[in-house]
Design an enzyme around this catalytic site. Structure first.
Site, mmCIF file in Angstrom:
data_model
loop_
_atom_site.group_PDB
_atom_site.id
_atom_site.type_symbol
_atom_site.label_atom_id
_atom_site.label_comp_id
_atom_site.label_asym_id
_atom_site.label_seq_id
_atom_site.Cartn_x
_atom_site.Cartn_y
_atom_site.Cartn_z
ATOM 1 N N LYS A 39 0.894 -1.251 0.009
ATOM 2 C CA LYS A 39 0.081 0.043 -0.252
ATOM 3 C C LYS A 39 0.799 1.283 -0.057
ATOM 4 O O LYS A 39 0.539 2.462 -0.367
ATOM 5 C CB LYS A 39 -1.141 0.131 1.291
ATOM 6 C CG LYS A 39 -0.453 0.465 2.627
ATOM 7 C CD LYS A 39 -1.586 0.736 3.365
ATOM 8 C CE LYS A 39 -1.266 0.556 5.077
ATOM 9 N NZ LYS A 39 0.070 1.248 5.400
ATOM 10 N N CYS A 130 12.856 -1.340 23.163
ATOM 11 C CA CYS A 130 13.773 0.136 23.494
ATOM 12 C C CYS A 130 13.928 0.197 25.028
ATOM 13 O O CYS A 130 15.037 0.652 25.392
ATOM 14 C CB CYS A 130 12.454 1.044 23.039
ATOM 15 S SG CYS A 130 10.932 0.468 23.101
ATOM 16 N N PRO A 180 -14.708 19.370 22.531
ATOM 17 C CA PRO A 180 -15.115 17.997 22.844
ATOM 18 C C PRO A 180 -16.374 17.510 21.896
ATOM 19 O O PRO A 180 -16.950 16.493 22.239
ATOM 20 C CB PRO A 180 -15.816 18.444 24.264
ATOM 21 C CG PRO A 180 -15.151 19.637 24.678
ATOM 22 C CD PRO A 180 -14.694 20.280 23.371
ATOM 23 N N LYS A 215 10.113 -8.744 28.897
ATOM 24 C CA LYS A 215 11.179 -8.498 28.022
ATOM 25 C C LYS A 215 12.207 -7.882 28.664
ATOM 26 O O LYS A 215 13.469 -8.347 28.620
ATOM 27 C CB LYS A 215 10.687 -7.537 26.993
ATOM 28 C CG LYS A 215 9.755 -8.198 25.855
ATOM 29 C CD LYS A 215 9.333 -6.961 24.964
ATOM 30 C CE LYS A 215 8.154 -7.367 24.364
ATOM 31 N NZ LYS A 215 7.472 -6.386 23.557
ATOM 32 N N ARG A 236 2.935 3.443 29.990
ATOM 33 C CA ARG A 236 2.709 4.395 28.914
ATOM 34 C C ARG A 236 2.442 5.515 29.533
ATOM 35 O O ARG A 236 1.463 5.722 30.186
ATOM 36 C CB ARG A 236 1.752 3.760 28.101
ATOM 37 C CG ARG A 236 1.683 4.519 26.689
ATOM 38 C CD ARG A 236 3.005 4.090 25.808
ATOM 39 N NE ARG A 236 2.909 2.612 25.174
ATOM 40 C CZ ARG A 236 3.709 2.257 24.808
ATOM 41 N NH1 ARG A 236 5.127 3.049 24.574
ATOM 42 N NH2 ARG A 236 3.817 1.041 24.283
ATOM 43 N N HIS A 243 11.933 7.815 26.077
ATOM 44 C CA HIS A 243 11.504 6.819 27.197
ATOM 45 C C HIS A 243 12.394 7.148 28.489
ATOM 46 O O HIS A 243 13.654 7.524 28.471
ATOM 47 C CB HIS A 243 11.869 5.403 27.061
ATOM 48 C CG HIS A 243 10.865 4.729 26.158
ATOM 49 N ND1 HIS A 243 9.721 5.383 25.452
ATOM 50 C CD2 HIS A 243 10.925 3.313 25.755
ATOM 51 C CE1 HIS A 243 9.224 4.537 24.679
ATOM 52 N NE2 HIS A 243 9.806 3.316 24.697
HETATM 53 N N1 LIG Z 1 8.987 2.357 18.324
HETATM 54 C C1 LIG Z 1 9.970 1.838 18.926
HETATM 55 O O1 LIG Z 1 10.216 2.612 20.143
HETATM 56 C C2 LIG Z 1 10.474 0.688 18.846
HETATM 57 C C3 LIG Z 1 11.637 0.213 19.473
HETATM 58 C C4 LIG Z 1 12.123 -1.080 19.468
HETATM 59 C C5 LIG Z 1 11.391 -1.972 18.510
HETATM 60 N N2 LIG Z 1 10.400 -1.354 17.716
HETATM 61 C C6 LIG Z 1 10.096 -2.531 16.688
HETATM 62 O O2 LIG Z 1 9.997 -1.932 15.340
HETATM 63 C C7 LIG Z 1 9.118 -2.077 14.554
HETATM 64 C C8 LIG Z 1 8.451 -1.248 13.835
HETATM 65 O O3 LIG Z 1 7.976 -0.253 14.816
HETATM 66 P P1 LIG Z 1 7.650 1.258 14.355
HETATM 67 O O4 LIG Z 1 7.502 1.869 15.728
HETATM 68 O O5 LIG Z 1 8.272 1.904 13.136
HETATM 69 O O6 LIG Z 1 6.203 0.712 13.675
HETATM 70 P P2 LIG Z 1 5.241 1.828 12.636
HETATM 71 O O7 LIG Z 1 5.573 3.280 12.759
HETATM 72 O O8 LIG Z 1 3.888 1.317 12.909
HETATM 73 O O9 LIG Z 1 5.927 1.215 11.016
HETATM 74 C C9 LIG Z 1 5.600 -0.023 10.766
HETATM 75 C C10 LIG Z 1 6.225 -0.263 9.574
HETATM 76 O O10 LIG Z 1 6.136 -1.612 9.120
HETATM 77 C C11 LIG Z 1 5.844 -1.884 7.759
HETATM 78 N N3 LIG Z 1 4.989 -3.008 7.718
HETATM 79 C C12 LIG Z 1 4.078 -3.543 8.539
HETATM 80 N N4 LIG Z 1 3.636 -4.788 8.118
HETATM 81 C C13 LIG Z 1 4.381 -4.839 6.833
HETATM 82 C C14 LIG Z 1 3.974 -5.930 5.763
HETATM 83 N N5 LIG Z 1 3.254 -7.091 6.039
HETATM 84 N N6 LIG Z 1 4.892 -5.783 4.906
HETATM 85 C C15 LIG Z 1 5.689 -4.946 4.581
HETATM 86 N N7 LIG Z 1 5.947 -3.778 5.410
HETATM 87 C C16 LIG Z 1 5.107 -3.875 6.589
HETATM 88 C C17 LIG Z 1 4.879 -0.419 7.558
HETATM 89 O O11 LIG Z 1 4.514 -0.194 6.132
HETATM 90 P P3 LIG Z 1 3.427 0.630 5.770
HETATM 91 O O12 LIG Z 1 3.476 2.079 6.229
HETATM 92 O O13 LIG Z 1 3.463 0.351 4.394
HETATM 93 O O14 LIG Z 1 2.508 -0.080 6.394
HETATM 94 C C18 LIG Z 1 5.786 0.507 8.193
HETATM 95 O O15 LIG Z 1 6.875 0.844 7.363
HETATM 96 C C19 LIG Z 1 8.047 -2.984 15.318
HETATM 97 O O16 LIG Z 1 8.757 -4.642 15.417
HETATM 98 C C20 LIG Z 1 8.415 -2.682 16.693
HETATM 99 O O17 LIG Z 1 8.029 -3.500 17.975
HETATM 100 C C21 LIG Z 1 9.940 -0.173 17.790
#
Ligand SMILES: NC(=O)c1ccc[n+]([C@@H]2O[C@H](COP(=O)([O-])OP(=O)(O)OC[C@H]3O[C@@H](n4cnc5c(N)ncnc54)[C@H](OP(=O)(O)O)[C@@H]3O)[C@@H](O)[C@H]2O)c1
Length: 340
Positions: A39, A130, A180, A215, A236, A243
């Protein structure tokens, strides 16, 4: 000669930061591919002063790419990481999928860089959660000096830790407080996050703790030392990025607060800001966009034998995710692949 690097999840919070940090740190990139879901095909993302278009992860051929930084969540990782690894591309994964696999190294480069050599078993390296990443950067130099027995940590985690949707929910709910007429019910979070705090991140475990708390326990043991006892409460808070953690540490040996401050000042990845006056500490707003893990409020805890308290703040999208992944890529390059 540099590396052919893939960033999977390039439209997400973490993926965008990965691209920024690869450019900021002048990682030796010969070619870069930005991938996301179908997408987002053709969505433009920034890489330094260039703009690149995202490609579809589902049809991407990983053959002859050196490394792939994944930030796409566990479900998609389960499908695509083995494909990339089988094609000879080393995966550095941000999801929790592989973190507890004994055949996959879980690395924070300031803490256990030697673990990188274990990558070859599965061609995959895991990046920690994180909240664990910033905590272990602070714990390791203190553990080396006085041996940590037990850690009690309470986290104050920003909504960006729950991805783009988490940030949107806080933004929309905050606006709805002032207007609101619109109602924004909780979707990503369990209760309203605007002007609130929620003591629940990830799913509940049988013992009443949450997976996020589990974790921190399991990952600290794998990265630093299995003998360290950790108990965590993960919360949260309505902060967009950054964080914070209140950490209480019990050591085998006495460690004076001044010595602890000096050790932390010298430790890699840490910046100590610790003046005992109003504002002489770091808050999450001030750490956004920085590489460091900031430590403040270092003080003796006289209620236990050999106790110390400290306050630890870091940009969760950077040290908690994208920066740590890029540091692993640098380590892999330096120690193993040796190009660039
Ligand atoms: N945010 C943090 O602080 C943090 C810290 C440590 C680890 N993580 C990990 O990092 C990962 C991403 O987190 P985020 O915060 O960046 O999430 P996010 O902002 O929701 O972004 C998710 C990304 O993954 C892509 N994606 C999801 N499903 C997919 C699929 N089936 N095929 C291809 N692309 C797909 C999305 O693409 P589209 O835009 O096309 O949907 C988007 O680019 C997660 O595993 C999370 O647990 C996050």
């Amino acid at each position: 000669m540099g590396y052919r690097v893939v960033v999977a999840g390039a439209t997400g919070n973490v993926g965008r930061e990965m691209l920024n940090i690869l450019a900021e740190r002048q990682f030796p990139v010969d070619e870069i591919a930005a991938l996301a879901s179908r997408k987002s095909l053709g969505t433009e993302v920034s890489f330094g002063d260039k703009t690149i278009k995202t490609q579809d992860l589902d049809t991407f051929d990983f053959t002859s790419w050196d490394m792939a930084l994944f930030a796409i969540g566990s479900d998609a990782t389960k499908i695509y990481a083995p494909k990339a690894a089988a094609a000879g591309c080393v995966v550095i994964d941000n999801s929790s999928l592989y973190r507890y696999d004994p055949e996959i190294p879980l690395i924070v480069p300031e803490v256990n860089p030697q673990a990188v050599h274990g990558y070859a078993k599965k061609n995959i390296i895991a990046n920690p959660n994180c909240s664990t990443a910033q905590m272990v950067v602070a714990l390791k130099p203190l553990h080396d000096r006085a041996t940590i027995k037990r850690v009690v940590v309470s986290t104050y985690q920003s909504v960006s830790g729950a991805g783009k949707e988490g940030m949107d929910e806080l933004w929309e709910q905050t606006k709805a407080v002032y207007n609101p007429t619109s109602d924004v019910p909780p979707k990503k979070f369990q209760k309203e996050i605007a002007f609130n705090v929620i003591p629940h991140i990830d799913v509940f475990m049988e013992d009443g703790s949450t997976k996020e708390e589990w974790k921190m326990v399991a990952e600290t043991k794998k990265i630093v030392d299995p003998s360290i006892k950790v108990t965590a409460t993960c919360v949260r808070v309505p902060v967009f990025v950054g964080h914070s953690e209140a950490i209480n540490i019990e050591f085998e040996e006495f460690l004076d607060e001044d010595e602890a401050r000096d050790i932390l000042r010298e430790a890699p990845g840490i910046m100590v800001i610790d003046k005992r006056e109003p504002g002489g500490y770091v808050t999450p707003k001030e750490c956004v966009g920085d590489f460091a893990t900031f430590i403040s409020r270092i003080r003796q805890d006289s209620t236990v034998e050999n106790g110390l308290n400290l306050w630890c703040v870091s940009d969760n999208l950077r040290k908690g995710a994208a920066l740590n992944a890029v540091q692993i890529a640098e380590l892999l390059g330096r120690e193993v692949l040796k190009k660039g």
